[in-house]
Design a protein around this motif. Structure first.
Motif, PDB file in Angstrom:
ATOM      1  N   ASN A   1       0.742  -1.167   0.008  1.00  0.00           N
ATOM      2  CA  ASN A   1      -0.126  -0.048   0.046  1.00  0.00           C
ATOM      3  C   ASN A   1       0.852   1.448   0.035  1.00  0.00           C
ATOM      4  N   SER A   2       1.859   1.448   0.804  1.00  0.00           N
ATOM      5  CA  SER A   2       2.765   2.420   0.831  1.00  0.00           C
ATOM      6  C   SER A   2       3.543   2.752  -0.301  1.00  0.00           C
ATOM      7  N   VAL A   3       4.142   1.602  -0.820  1.00  0.00           N
ATOM      8  CA  VAL A   3       4.810   1.728  -2.022  1.00  0.00           C
ATOM      9  C   VAL A   3       4.131   1.971  -3.070  1.00  0.00           C
ATOM     10  N   GLY A   4       2.729   1.565  -3.374  1.00  0.00           N
ATOM     11  CA  GLY A   4       2.109   1.988  -4.399  1.00  0.00           C
ATOM     12  C   GLY A   4       1.644   3.406  -4.350  1.00  0.00           C
ATOM     13  N   HIS A   5       1.259   3.893  -3.102  1.00  0.00           N
ATOM     14  CA  HIS A   5       0.856   5.201  -2.921  1.00  0.00           C
ATOM     15  C   HIS A   5       1.896   6.247  -3.423  1.00  0.00           C
ATOM     16  N   TYR A   6       3.180   5.920  -2.817  1.00  0.00           N
ATOM     17  CA  TYR A   6       4.113   6.953  -3.220  1.00  0.00           C
ATOM     18  C   TYR A   6       4.539   6.860  -4.594  1.00  0.00           C
TER      19      TYR A   6
END
Length: 608
Positions: free
Chosen positions: A252-257
């Motif tokens: 989730n965090s990698v996809g967001h950034y």
């Protein structure tokens, strides 16, 4: 383009599986713990797994950095030296180190990154590390944009900065509370997280200003809204914290950034992504739906209020609304957010206490929890477990592909099929025209050749360009085309996985250290580290706290830009007065607080 024009999204990798996922979901590089001596003692990995991750990363021109960022004892130097050489032979792109003794070793030609644990808070320190020979410096989390920009404008070394995840309340590498209270040391990768405990704030007259609150527990960092400014400041690597978080947090965090950074790069043609590949997501990333203690930009935009969560150190997640009506077995919430069965909620009650509850069923706007808890109208409700979202992440099949150019050309006797990703990395096979029939339907034959060569399926590639340059299209059986495609893909993957560029060879020098002498805060725990500081004209007057035999009373255990008094709205610079010294008290210990109000720093000292 200069090295600072390539922008990197750096993700944590708990293990090989997480590392592969990080690249699939859009990371340009990952950092991972080796077999030993990483700052997350519970996140170690074998050299074999790291080598597998390196090979996978290089498919997309990505990098793998191995964290060897604890301080070392004398008896560990030989093992650390062996691991460094094993990492180099495994293809690791850089080592992240804290212990300066490593720079006194016989090192392979591998890039060195100065961990944030080396306390990289000032221009002077970053400049010294650059002159010593580090290729990258991981900046302190507490720095403002103005300070980062100043460092970048006066140095040429690569700069890495955190953009997301948990915050250490102390300047990194300068927290000794865990080591002081027991055998576990933050500088040895075994922090007991003293900052996530409750404390009371008491003055010299025994007046209790705050009772039993999480006075040192910071919210989590989120720099989503300042990414453009960080890129413009001169930072090359944007780093996500979380080697111990679960895989849904990572995805989730990698996809967001990734999405946020790509939007910036699409509008700024002076900068470029540091790896290649296109990720197509089968979900919509949202960091509020993963683990978080609520978010703060910390000090990036200057001094901030409300950067701690005094009521709980646990994950709150996304804000849902407030309790509206309570019955014997259910309740309703004023909210526009749709809840689902099995969601996890956190309720912040009117007395600031928090309590978690699992949703059994939802009937329209009425929630039936697994068990009823004390609730009142107006209580704040957060969702820290979004069952549907996290379930979709667990099942997510998001993948990453890199562009592949395919050419079919002819010579006098042979047809050449070439797969290439750039001018220097290509593979090809030739087919003898004499063994092929002339196609009865030339257009159908041409179309079929393209169709079969483009069937790249679960390979790392998608066909971005296709060139067909034959005067007479032959009939090539599908079986032959499929075999050629498979063999070319395998051969090209092999070339990419073997790609490895040595770092610069480290050459020790005698650049003077920024101080004439160092004490326990330099974290010197072995003979080679002593040798390093002596080489750089600094006397080691005191060894690391972890091995020091000296008195521990009145030792600074934390040095922090965060100030409890500012957090509770009683800053002394604004006229609030106390009977000093103020003490931080838990069930076992009390600690003295000192305040450098001029520079807005707080220090925590031992009292026995």
């Amino acid at each position: 383009m200069s090295k600072r024009d390539f922008i990197e999204l750096l993700a944590p990798a708990k293990n090989l599986e997480y590392g592969v996922a990080a690249f699939d979901y859009g990371a340009d590089a990952v950092y991972i713990g080796g077999p030993s001596f990483g700052a997350r003692a519970n996140a170690g990995n074998s050299i074999q797994d790291i080598e597998s991750l390196v090979r996978y990363a290089h498919r997309y021109d990505g990098d793998v950095f191995m964290a060897l960022n604890t301080i070392l004892y004398d008896h560990e130097l030989e093992e650390a030296h062996r691991i460094i050489w094993e990492a180099y032979h495994a293809g690791v792109d850089a080592l992240i180190v804290q212990d300066m003794g490593i720079l006194e070793m016989d090192l392979p030609p591998i890039s060195l990154h100065a961990s944030t644990q080396t306390n990289n808070f000032t221009l002077e320190k970053v400049s010294f590390l650059e002159k010593v020979g580090f290729d990258r410096v991981v900046l302190a989390r507490e720095l403002s944009l103005e300070e980062i920009t100043n460092i970048a404008s006066h140095t040429d070394v690569e700069l890495e900065a955190f953009i997301h995840g948990a915050l250490c309340v102390s300047l990194s590498g300068q927290c000794y509370m865990s080591a002081y209270n027991g055998a576990r040391s933050a500088n040895r990768g075994a922090c007991v997280q003293s900052c996530r405990k409750t404390y009371s704030l008491i003055d010299a007259n025994d007046t209790k200003w705050v009772d039993n609150k999480y006075l040192l527990s910071l919210k989590d960092m989120n720099q989503t809204h300042s990414l453009k400014e960080m890129v413009d400041s001169g930072v090359q690597s944007l780093k996500i914290e979380g080697r111990l978080k679960d895989i849904t947090y990572l995805k989730n965090s990698v996809g967001h950034y990734r999405r946020s950074i790509d939007e910036i790069l699409n509008n700024d043609h002076t900068k470029r992504r540091s790896s290649v590949g296109k990720t197509v997501y089968d979900f919509t990333p949202d960091p509020k739906k993963s683990f978080s203690r609520d978010f703060t930009p910390y000090f990036l935009n200057g001094k901030q209020n409300s950067i701690a969560n005094l009521d709980t150190p646990k994950s709150l997640g996304e804000y849902i609304g407030e309790v509206d009506e309570v019955s014997k077995k259910s309740f309703t919430i004023k909210s526009e957010v749709e809840l689902a069965n099995n969601d996890g909620l956190v309720v912040v009650q009117s007395n600031a206490q928090t309590e978690g509850v699992k949703v059994n069923t939802v009937e329209r706007d009425r929630i039936f929890p697994q068990r009823m808890i004390p609730l009142s109208k107006g209580d704040q409700v957060y969702r820290n477990y979004n069952h549907q979202f996290l379930h979709s992440l667990e099942k997510s099949r998001t993948s990453r592909k890199r562009a592949l150019q395919v050419e079919v050309t002819e010579g006098p006797e042979m047809i050449t099929i070439r797969f290439h990703v750039d001018e220097n990395r290509f593979v090809e096979q030739q087919l003898d025209r004499k063994e092929l029939e002339i196609a009865k339907n030339e257009e159908a034959a041409k179309s079929n050749i393209e169709k079969q060569l483009s069937k790249l399926g679960d390979t790392p590639f998608y066909m971005s360009q296709y060139r067909f340059d034959l005067s007479n299209a032959p009939f090539i059986p599908n079986k032959v085309l499929s075999q050629v495609r498979r063999e070319l893909v395998e051969a090209l993957i092999g070339i990419l996985e073997e790609t490895h560029i040595d770092g610069s060879t480290f050459v020790p020098n005698h650049v003077p250290y920024i101080e004439n002498e160092v004490d326990y805060r330099a974290n010197v725990a072995n003979r080679l580290a002593v040798q390093f500081y002596e080489r750089h004209q600094a006397k080691v007057k005191e060894m690391a706290l972890e091995i020091s035999k000296g008195a521990r009373k009145n030792k600074m255990l934390m040095h922090t830009r965060y100030c409890i008094l500012n957090e509770i709205g009683k800053c002394m610079k604004r006229g609030h007065q106390f009977a000093l010294p103020l003490m931080l008290v838990d069930e076992k210990q009390q600690y003295r607080l000192d305040f450098d109000c001029k520079n807005c720093f707080m220090e925590i000292y031992s009292t026995k």
